[in-house]
Scaffold this active site. Sequence first.
Site, PDB file in Angstrom:
ATOM      1  N   GLY A 107       0.812  -1.216   0.000  1.00  0.00           N
ATOM      2  CA  GLY A 107       0.000   0.000   0.000  1.00  0.00           C
ATOM      3  C   GLY A 107       0.848   1.269   0.000  1.00  0.00           C
ATOM      4  CD  GLU A 110      -1.662  -1.190  -3.701  1.00  0.00           C
ATOM      5  OE1 GLU A 110      -1.745  -1.266  -2.461  1.00  0.00           O
ATOM      6  OE2 GLU A 110      -2.271  -1.954  -4.468  1.00  0.00           O
TER       7      GLU A 110
HETATM    8  N1  DAK Z   1       2.015  -3.469   8.853  1.00  0.00           N
HETATM    9  C1  DAK Z   1       2.125  -3.462  10.202  1.00  0.00           C
HETATM   10  N2  DAK Z   1       3.306  -3.372  10.825  1.00  0.00           N
HETATM   11  C2  DAK Z   1       4.416  -3.304  10.085  1.00  0.00           C
HETATM   12  C3  DAK Z   1       4.371  -3.316   8.674  1.00  0.00           C
HETATM   13  C4  DAK Z   1       3.085  -3.403   8.051  1.00  0.00           C
HETATM   14  N3  DAK Z   1       2.921  -3.380   6.726  1.00  0.00           N
HETATM   15  N4  DAK Z   1       5.630  -3.254   8.195  1.00  0.00           N
HETATM   16  C5  DAK Z   1       6.439  -3.194   9.281  1.00  0.00           C
HETATM   17  N5  DAK Z   1       5.711  -3.202  10.409  1.00  0.00           N
HETATM   18  C6  DAK Z   1       6.179  -3.151  11.787  1.00  0.00           C
HETATM   19  C7  DAK Z   1       6.781  -4.481  12.218  1.00  0.00           C
HETATM   20  O1  DAK Z   1       5.760  -5.368  12.617  1.00  0.00           O
HETATM   21  C8  DAK Z   1       7.673  -4.052  13.357  1.00  0.00           C
HETATM   22  O2  DAK Z   1       6.852  -3.814  14.480  1.00  0.00           O
HETATM   23  P1  DAK Z   1       7.245  -4.428  15.941  1.00  0.00           P
HETATM   24  O3  DAK Z   1       7.437  -5.876  15.729  1.00  0.00           O
HETATM   25  O4  DAK Z   1       8.531  -3.689  16.283  1.00  0.00           O
HETATM   26  O5  DAK Z   1       6.088  -4.049  16.800  1.00  0.00           O
HETATM   27  C9  DAK Z   1       8.184  -2.696  12.890  1.00  0.00           C
HETATM   28  O6  DAK Z   1       7.269  -2.236  11.895  1.00  0.00           O
HETATM   29  C10 DAK Z   1       9.563  -2.758  12.254  1.00  0.00           C
HETATM   30  O7  DAK Z   1       9.510  -3.740  11.248  1.00  0.00           O
HETATM   31  P2  DAK Z   1      10.555  -4.980  11.176  1.00  0.00           P
HETATM   32  O8  DAK Z   1      11.048  -5.345  12.524  1.00  0.00           O
HETATM   33  O9  DAK Z   1       9.878  -6.039  10.367  1.00  0.00           O
HETATM   34  O10 DAK Z   1      11.747  -4.295  10.352  1.00  0.00           O
HETATM   35  P3  DAK Z   1      12.790  -5.010   9.399  1.00  0.00           P
HETATM   36  O11 DAK Z   1      13.806  -3.956   9.090  1.00  0.00           O
HETATM   37  O12 DAK Z   1      13.261  -6.311   9.982  1.00  0.00           O
HETATM   38  O13 DAK Z   1      11.969  -5.381   8.071  1.00  0.00           O
HETATM   39  C11 DAK Z   1      10.399  -4.909   6.258  1.00  0.00           C
HETATM   40  C12 DAK Z   1      11.436  -4.328   7.294  1.00  0.00           C
HETATM   41  C13 DAK Z   1       9.773  -3.746   5.541  1.00  0.00           C
HETATM   42  C14 DAK Z   1      11.130  -5.818   5.259  1.00  0.00           C
HETATM   43  C15 DAK Z   1       9.339  -5.736   7.048  1.00  0.00           C
HETATM   44  O14 DAK Z   1       8.852  -4.949   8.126  1.00  0.00           O
HETATM   45  C16 DAK Z   1       8.179  -6.152   6.186  1.00  0.00           C
HETATM   46  O15 DAK Z   1       8.280  -7.112   5.419  1.00  0.00           O
HETATM   47  N6  DAK Z   1       7.041  -5.466   6.352  1.00  0.00           N
HETATM   48  C17 DAK Z   1       5.807  -5.840   5.670  1.00  0.00           C
HETATM   49  C18 DAK Z   1       5.831  -5.401   4.237  1.00  0.00           C
HETATM   50  C19 DAK Z   1       4.558  -5.806   3.505  1.00  0.00           C
HETATM   51  O16 DAK Z   1       4.246  -7.012   3.407  1.00  0.00           O
HETATM   52  N7  DAK Z   1       3.825  -4.830   3.023  1.00  0.00           N
HETATM   53  C20 DAK Z   1       2.542  -5.089   2.326  1.00  0.00           C
HETATM   54  C21 DAK Z   1       1.421  -5.135   3.317  1.00  0.00           C
HETATM   55  S1  DAK Z   1      -0.131  -5.499   2.514  1.00  0.00           S
HETATM   56  C22 DAK Z   1      -6.400  -1.614   0.022  1.00  0.00           C
HETATM   57  C23 DAK Z   1      -5.481  -0.670   0.425  1.00  0.00           C
HETATM   58  C24 DAK Z   1      -4.182  -1.056   0.720  1.00  0.00           C
HETATM   59  C25 DAK Z   1      -3.825  -2.372   0.693  1.00  0.00           C
HETATM   60  C26 DAK Z   1      -4.753  -3.325   0.290  1.00  0.00           C
HETATM   61  C27 DAK Z   1      -6.055  -2.944  -0.031  1.00  0.00           C
HETATM   62  N8  DAK Z   1      -7.750  -1.268  -0.340  1.00  0.00           N
HETATM   63  C28 DAK Z   1      -7.979   0.182  -0.679  1.00  0.00           C
HETATM   64  C29 DAK Z   1      -8.760  -2.225  -0.654  1.00  0.00           C
HETATM   65  C30 DAK Z   1      -2.439  -2.712   1.015  1.00  0.00           C
HETATM   66  C31 DAK Z   1      -2.015  -3.904   1.444  1.00  0.00           C
HETATM   67  C32 DAK Z   1      -0.626  -3.994   1.908  1.00  0.00           C
HETATM   68  O17 DAK Z   1       0.132  -3.064   1.864  1.00  0.00           O
END
Ligand code: DAK
Length: 256
Positions: A107, A110
């Site tokens: 997102g 996006e």
């Molecule tokens: N959501 C919630 N928390 C998140 C997060 C996320 N997307 N990304 C990171 N954090 C949080 C982690 O949980 C961690 O929190 P604590 O554990 O300290 O409480 C903190 O941020 C630091 O993250 P990391 O410890 O994981 O940090 P690293 O450096 O080890 O890793 C990383 C960084 C960016 C590689 C990793 O955090 C990661 O993979 N994050 C998730 C990335 C991801 O999968 N993003 C896509 C999410 S799905 C819609 C609108 C929008 C969407 C869909 C529909 N509609 C309008 C219908 C969007 C969907 C998405 O974006």
Amino acid sequence: MTLVEVGAPEAGVAVVRLRRPEALNALNARLMAELREALFALDADDRVGAIVLTGDERAFAAGADIKEMAGLSAVDMEYADHFVDWDALREVRKPIVAAVSGYCLGGGLELAMTCDIIVASETARFGQPEILLGVMPGAGGTQRLTRAVGKSAAMEMVLTGEPISAERARELGLVSRVVAKEALLPEAVRLARTIASRPRLAVRLAKDAINRAFETTLSEGLAYERRNFYFLFASEDQKEGMAAFVEKRPPKFTGR
Ligand code: DAK
């Protein structure tokens, strides 16, 4: 504490900063509601000609908030209109420059693609990792990314979930320029100031016409462009801009 910080307008430009660093600026419903409110207020503010949207050095935004989304059902999302604030952002009429450093994922990408221009720091990483969570992009990723980088690169990014570098994003046309990380905000603000110094009505109608290019056939788009072009001949700025050129003097635009 607010999750979106709005700077005072300076030289026609307001900087809006996402401020949830402990979650890498993950976009939760509250942040998106604040962002919508901030952008609409700036859209209505005569002191502002262009907006810069940024995060911090580590992340523009690492996506929508996974923790908030994890327990939702399809039926919850439909009834709660959970993502209503996302859809509203495309209605902002003033140009928005996204200044992206660090993670710009899911997102977050996006959101950046809903802006009009993306400027990246060399540290930026762009990706659509939703596939790794068992879902797919849901806020325009399959549509805007495909239009920005073409089918093959969009398929790679969306189907593998792997991020690309800032330089690769520039090669693909996803971002317009890549700068050193210290230069990111100054460069984005400089670009936004240049845009803000241009005649406002022409900027508004030009943005509108470019966005139309993604919605129409070529013939319909050309007709739309022609109407906006003719409309500008009803403006004082057109008379002033052309008179100033002929009289060899700098123009004084009023936005009327
Ligand atoms: N959501 C919630 N928390 C998140 C997060 C996320 N997307 N990304 C990171 N954090 C949080 C982690 O949980 C961690 O929190 P604590 O554990 O300290 O409480 C903190 O941020 C630091 O993250 P990391 O410890 O994981 O940090 P690293 O450096 O080890 O890793 C990383 C960084 C960016 C590689 C990793 O955090 C990661 O993979 N994050 C998730 C990335 C991801 O999968 N993003 C896509 C999410 S799905 C819609 C609108 C929008 C969407 C869909 C529909 N509609 C309008 C219908 C969007 C969907 C998405 O974006």
